[in-house]
Design an enzyme around this catalytic site. Structure first.
Site, PDB file in Angstrom:
ATOM      1  N   HIS A  14       1.251  -1.507  -0.316  1.00 41.10           N
ATOM      2  CA  HIS A  14       0.149  -0.183   0.311  1.00 41.10           C
ATOM      3  C   HIS A  14       1.089   1.021  -0.344  1.00 41.10           C
ATOM      4  O   HIS A  14       1.334   1.866   1.297  1.00 41.10           O
ATOM      5  CB  HIS A  14      -0.847   0.384   1.502  1.00 41.10           C
ATOM      6  CG  HIS A  14      -2.018   0.559   1.270  1.00 41.10           C
ATOM      7  ND1 HIS A  14      -3.085   0.840   1.002  1.00 41.10           N
ATOM      8  CD2 HIS A  14      -2.285   2.087   1.281  1.00 41.10           C
ATOM      9  CE1 HIS A  14      -4.192   1.593   0.782  1.00 41.10           C
ATOM     10  NE2 HIS A  14      -3.307   2.986   0.634  1.00 41.10           N
ATOM     11  N   HIS A  16       1.561   5.355  -2.894  1.00 47.04           N
ATOM     12  CA  HIS A  16       0.413   5.001  -3.189  1.00 47.04           C
ATOM     13  C   HIS A  16       1.758   6.227  -4.590  1.00 47.04           C
ATOM     14  O   HIS A  16       3.175   7.205  -3.905  1.00 47.04           O
ATOM     15  CB  HIS A  16      -0.118   6.490  -3.419  1.00 47.04           C
ATOM     16  CG  HIS A  16      -1.484   5.881  -2.856  1.00 47.04           C
ATOM     17  ND1 HIS A  16      -2.377   5.719  -3.910  1.00 47.04           N
ATOM     18  CD2 HIS A  16      -1.725   5.731  -2.255  1.00 47.04           C
ATOM     19  CE1 HIS A  16      -3.580   5.200  -2.832  1.00 47.04           C
ATOM     20  NE2 HIS A  16      -3.216   5.529  -1.258  1.00 47.04           N
ATOM     21  N   HIS A 202      -9.771   0.998  -1.648  1.00 46.96           N
ATOM     22  CA  HIS A 202      -9.583   1.224  -0.315  1.00 46.96           C
ATOM     23  C   HIS A 202     -11.483   1.404  -0.008  1.00 46.96           C
ATOM     24  O   HIS A 202     -12.174   0.845  -0.820  1.00 46.96           O
ATOM     25  CB  HIS A 202      -9.150   2.692  -0.523  1.00 46.96           C
ATOM     26  CG  HIS A 202      -8.293   3.273  -0.967  1.00 46.96           C
ATOM     27  ND1 HIS A 202      -7.076   2.666  -1.580  1.00 46.96           N
ATOM     28  CD2 HIS A 202      -7.476   3.501  -0.346  1.00 46.96           C
ATOM     29  CE1 HIS A 202      -5.916   2.955  -2.149  1.00 46.96           C
ATOM     30  NE2 HIS A 202      -5.918   3.890  -1.117  1.00 46.96           N
ATOM     31  N   GLU A 205     -12.158   3.057   6.004  1.00 49.40           N
ATOM     32  CA  GLU A 205     -11.134   3.877   6.714  1.00 49.40           C
ATOM     33  C   GLU A 205     -11.780   5.193   7.434  1.00 49.40           C
ATOM     34  O   GLU A 205     -12.175   5.818   8.709  1.00 49.40           O
ATOM     35  CB  GLU A 205      -9.936   4.364   5.952  1.00 49.40           C
ATOM     36  CG  GLU A 205      -9.043   5.037   6.964  1.00 49.40           C
ATOM     37  CD  GLU A 205      -7.761   5.517   6.278  1.00 49.40           C
ATOM     38  OE1 GLU A 205      -6.807   5.329   7.044  1.00 49.40           O
ATOM     39  OE2 GLU A 205      -7.783   6.083   5.001  1.00 49.40           O
ATOM     40  N   ASP A 283       1.523   4.501   2.977  1.00 50.45           N
ATOM     41  CA  ASP A 283      -0.005   5.036   2.047  1.00 50.45           C
ATOM     42  C   ASP A 283       0.578   6.173   1.203  1.00 50.45           C
ATOM     43  O   ASP A 283       1.639   5.884   0.442  1.00 50.45           O
ATOM     44  CB  ASP A 283      -0.930   5.285   3.291  1.00 50.45           C
ATOM     45  CG  ASP A 283      -2.194   5.439   2.774  1.00 50.45           C
ATOM     46  OD1 ASP A 283      -2.191   5.393   1.848  1.00 50.45           O
ATOM     47  OD2 ASP A 283      -2.797   6.066   3.158  1.00 50.45           O
TER      48      ASP A 283
END
Length: 347
Positions: A14, A16, A202, A205, A283
């Site tokens: 995970h 980006h 996703h 969260e 992330d």
């Protein structure tokens, strides 16, 4: 002392593309281009002040403003290749044996001649960087909830055309979970699934367990980006576990986005104790600070995971990856070797 977490073989699932950028790279590129960065972003990347945002639409807007400012400096093939290579180098230095980096080529297409060139630049850079730094690298193409679901179908078809061991390995859906209708992205994920791509959206969260159920029903994930709030409903968590959906848990970003007040409140232990497969992730370390190694350190020092439990987290990340069976076997054997080595604390 305990075993060195830097030498623990692990997969990073995970991360980006823009959010992987080194702070020094962002500052350098912004200066070269004469761009003024938002003060909040400067505070985060230059001064090292942790980002703390409320888990609200206003908080997400502030995060998105920082992210968009960072993304705006990525305006050429050269910069795109640099971002990929620096991300792979950073992961290799932290003991990652495999990185699956997520990118939405839509953001970069205007600067390099279109969607296909943008994706092919990332794929080519990933192959070159993997060879240079000695780890495996896969690419996840991600659509955005902020755009029309038809655009997601376009991206899914593009991802499908580039599916393969050395290309795209998954299809995702990112951005604010409160935007868009999850079920409307189902056809895009069906296109990706027919091409053999992993479903890695996703969910769970910013929104709670009901949203996890929506994602499970509509997008049939193999992995769920975050998914931490499944713990709020035992039945939902049980479904996640029983279906074998791995959770990409990113503790420091959960805190920065206001989902939990502190790292110790992230339900990492509860997820593991329930039998969930967990892969720790960073992330967007450009904005949230710590990279992957720090997530493992927090699991040890804040959540009390001993080396056996940390090794199992690493195994979970490897099993949840799209590495080949032979690569998984080799990586898992390396984790076993790490755990079998003498514990420095015993001497």
């Amino acid at each position: 002392m305990a075993r060195d977490l830097r030498t623990l073989p692990k997969a990073h699932l995970h991360l980006h593309f823009t959010g992987s950028m080194r702070p020094t790279t962002l500052v350098e590129l912004a200066a070269e281009q004469g761009r003024r960065l938002p003060e909040s972003l400067v505070d985060a990347v230059v001064d090292g002040d942790p980002v703390r945002l409320p888990a609200s639409e206003r908080g997400w807007f502030r995060f998105q403003r920082m992210y968009d400012a960072a993304r705006a400096v990525v305006r050429s093939e050269e910069v795109m290749r640099r971002v990929v290579d620096e991300a792979v180098a950073a992961d290799a230095a932290e003991g990652s044996v495999r990185l699956e980096i997520q990118v939405d080529p839509t953001s970069y297409a205007p600067h390099v001649g279109g969607l296909t060139p943008a994706l092919e630049i990332v794929l080519d850079a990933a192959r070159a960087s993997a060879a240079r730094h000695g780890i495996e690298v896969g690419v996840v193409v991600a659509a955005s909830r902020m755009r029309h679901p038809l655009e997601a179908r376009t991206l899914a078809r593009l991802a499908a055309l580039h599916a393969g061991a050395d290309g795209v390995i998954g299809f995702g859906l990112s951005n604010d979970e409160r935007r868009g209708v999850t079920s409307e992205f189902g056809p895009a994920f069906a296109i990706a699934a027919r091409a053999g791509l992993a479903s890695v959206p996703h969910g769970g969260e910013l929104l709670g367990p009901d949203h996890v159920v929506e994602v499970l029903d509509a997008l049939h994930p193999d992995r769920l980006g975050h998914g931490v709030r499944a713990v709020e409903d035992p039945a939902v968590l049980e479904r996640v576990v029983d279906s074998g959906v791995a959770l990409e848990v990113c503790p420091t970003s959960n805190v920065s986005l206001g989902v939990y007040p502190a790292v110790e409140d992230v339900p990492l232990r509860r997820l593991v104790d329930a039998g969930a497969t967990v892969a720790l992730g960073a992330d967007d370390p450009l904005i949230f600070g710590p990279r992957l190694l720090e997530q493992y350190r927090l699991a040890r020092e804040v959540h009390g995971f001993d080396d056996t439990a940390l090794a199992e987290l690493a195994r979970g990340s490897i099993r949840a990856s799209r590495a080949s069976e032979s690569s998984r076997a080799r990586m898992l054997a390396a984790v076993d070797a790490w755990l079998a080595a003498p514990d420095p604390a015993a001497h």
